[in-house]
Design a protein around this motif. Structure first.
Motif, PDB file in Angstrom:
ATOM      1  N   ARG A 150      -9.050  -2.716  -2.766  1.00 47.32           N
ATOM      2  CA  ARG A 150      -9.384  -3.509  -1.577  1.00 47.32           C
ATOM      3  C   ARG A 150     -10.019  -4.844  -1.939  1.00 47.32           C
ATOM      4  NH1 ARG A 150     -11.462   1.751   1.204  1.00 47.32           N
ATOM      5  NH2 ARG A 150      -9.469   2.578   1.892  1.00 47.32           N
ATOM      6  N   ASP A 151     -10.622  -4.914  -3.114  1.00 45.25           N
ATOM      7  CA  ASP A 151     -11.209  -6.174  -3.564  1.00 45.25           C
ATOM      8  C   ASP A 151     -10.152  -7.264  -3.701  1.00 45.25           C
ATOM      9  OD1 ASP A 151     -10.284  -4.518  -5.801  1.00 45.25           O
ATOM     10  OD2 ASP A 151     -11.089  -6.091  -7.104  1.00 45.25           O
ATOM     11  N   VAL A 185       1.715  -5.219  -6.520  1.00 47.09           N
ATOM     12  CA  VAL A 185       0.298  -4.876  -6.626  1.00 47.09           C
ATOM     13  C   VAL A 185      -0.027  -3.918  -5.488  1.00 47.09           C
ATOM     14  CG1 VAL A 185      -2.051  -5.757  -6.591  1.00 47.09           C
ATOM     15  CG2 VAL A 185      -0.229  -7.137  -7.617  1.00 47.09           C
ATOM     16  N   ASP A 186      -0.428  -2.696  -5.841  1.00 44.56           N
ATOM     17  CA  ASP A 186      -0.784  -1.693  -4.844  1.00 44.56           C
ATOM     18  C   ASP A 186      -2.242  -1.883  -4.455  1.00 44.56           C
ATOM     19  OD1 ASP A 186      -1.188   0.508  -3.247  1.00 44.56           O
ATOM     20  OD2 ASP A 186      -0.474   1.967  -4.713  1.00 44.56           O
ATOM     21  N   THR A 235       0.858  -1.186   0.000  1.00 42.85           N
ATOM     22  CA  THR A 235       0.000   0.000   0.000  1.00 42.85           C
ATOM     23  C   THR A 235       0.892   1.233   0.000  1.00 42.85           C
ATOM     24  OG1 THR A 235      -0.110   0.024   2.416  1.00 42.85           O
ATOM     25  CG2 THR A 235      -1.896  -1.118   1.254  1.00 42.85           C
ATOM     26  N   GLU A 236       0.294   2.376  -0.263  1.00 37.72           N
ATOM     27  CA  GLU A 236       1.056   3.627  -0.298  1.00 37.72           C
ATOM     28  C   GLU A 236       1.714   3.949   1.044  1.00 37.72           C
ATOM     29  OE1 GLU A 236      -1.597   6.688  -1.588  1.00 37.72           O
ATOM     30  OE2 GLU A 236      -1.687   5.929  -3.641  1.00 37.72           O
ATOM     31  N   LEU A 237       1.048   3.636   2.141  1.00 41.44           N
ATOM     32  CA  LEU A 237       1.546   4.015   3.458  1.00 41.44           C
ATOM     33  C   LEU A 237       2.354   2.911   4.152  1.00 41.44           C
ATOM     34  CD1 LEU A 237      -1.603   5.917   4.757  1.00 41.44           C
ATOM     35  CD2 LEU A 237       0.453   6.844   3.696  1.00 41.44           C
ATOM     36  N   PRO A 246       3.724  -5.598   3.924  1.00 41.49           N
ATOM     37  CA  PRO A 246       3.738  -6.327   2.665  1.00 41.49           C
ATOM     38  C   PRO A 246       3.346  -7.789   2.849  1.00 41.49           C
ATOM     39  CG  PRO A 246       5.965  -6.129   3.513  1.00 41.49           C
ATOM     40  CD  PRO A 246       5.086  -5.361   4.452  1.00 41.49           C
ATOM     41  N   THR A 247       2.751  -8.351   1.816  1.00 43.51           N
ATOM     42  CA  THR A 247       2.516  -9.784   1.705  1.00 43.51           C
ATOM     43  C   THR A 247       3.091 -10.204   0.364  1.00 43.51           C
ATOM     44  OG1 THR A 247       0.554  -9.873   3.108  1.00 43.51           O
ATOM     45  CG2 THR A 247       0.760 -11.581   1.441  1.00 43.51           C
TER      46      THR A 247
END
Length: 150
Positions: free
Chosen positions: A93-94, A87-88, A60-62, A105-106
């Motif tokens: 969210r889906d 993948v951001d 994610t961005e944060l 991260p995952t």
């Protein structure tokens, strides 16, 4: 409430919090099975799967630890001749729900058909990733087989 009872309650809460932190920390970065999850090509940047295995990083961005993982996975992908995509999930969210991503991260290691071979939550250990890549049958990874033959 007597002071000693309040002190015991506070102590118990602190102890539980420390125990939970230790357990969560121990689970961070550990390799897990991919289960029955299959990544769809359309969910990846570029919309295609590579002919060998691919490291897929969900971020994610944060996410504070995502740049560190991006560098690690990029190095491994370059060294091993495999794919790496990020993948951001900030606006997707889906995808987090679909692939059961609970933290960033995952990282997923997927094969050419999108089957998740392994997954890591948090910052993965380089050796753990490389051990799984080496264990993938050579038919799925022609680039590694070619490197070993030379």
């Amino acid at each position: 409430m007597p002071f000693s009872a309040a002190l015991l309650i506070v102590g118990a809460v602190v102890l539980l919090a420390v125990a939970a932190g230790v357990i969560l920390r121990a689970q961070d970065g550990r390799r897990r099975s991919g289960g029955t999850v299959r990544v769809l090509a359309g969910d990846l940047p570029g919309g295609t799967l590579t002919p060998s295995v691919t490291l897929v990083q969900f971020s994610t961005e944060l996410c504070a630890r995502c740049p560190q993982v991006r560098r690690l996975l990029g190095d491994i992908a370059t060294d091993r001749g495999i794919g790496h995509v990020e993948v951001d999930l900030t606006n997707r969210r889906d995808l987090a729900s679909r692939y059961q991503v609970l933290q960033t991260p995952t990282t997923f290691l997927i094969d050419a058909a999108g089957v998740v071979l392994s997954r890591w939550g948090g910052v993965p250990d380089r050796r753990s990733i490389e051990d799984v890549i080496v264990a993938v049958p050579h038919g799925s990874m022609p680039t590694i087989r070619n490197q070993e033959q030379s």
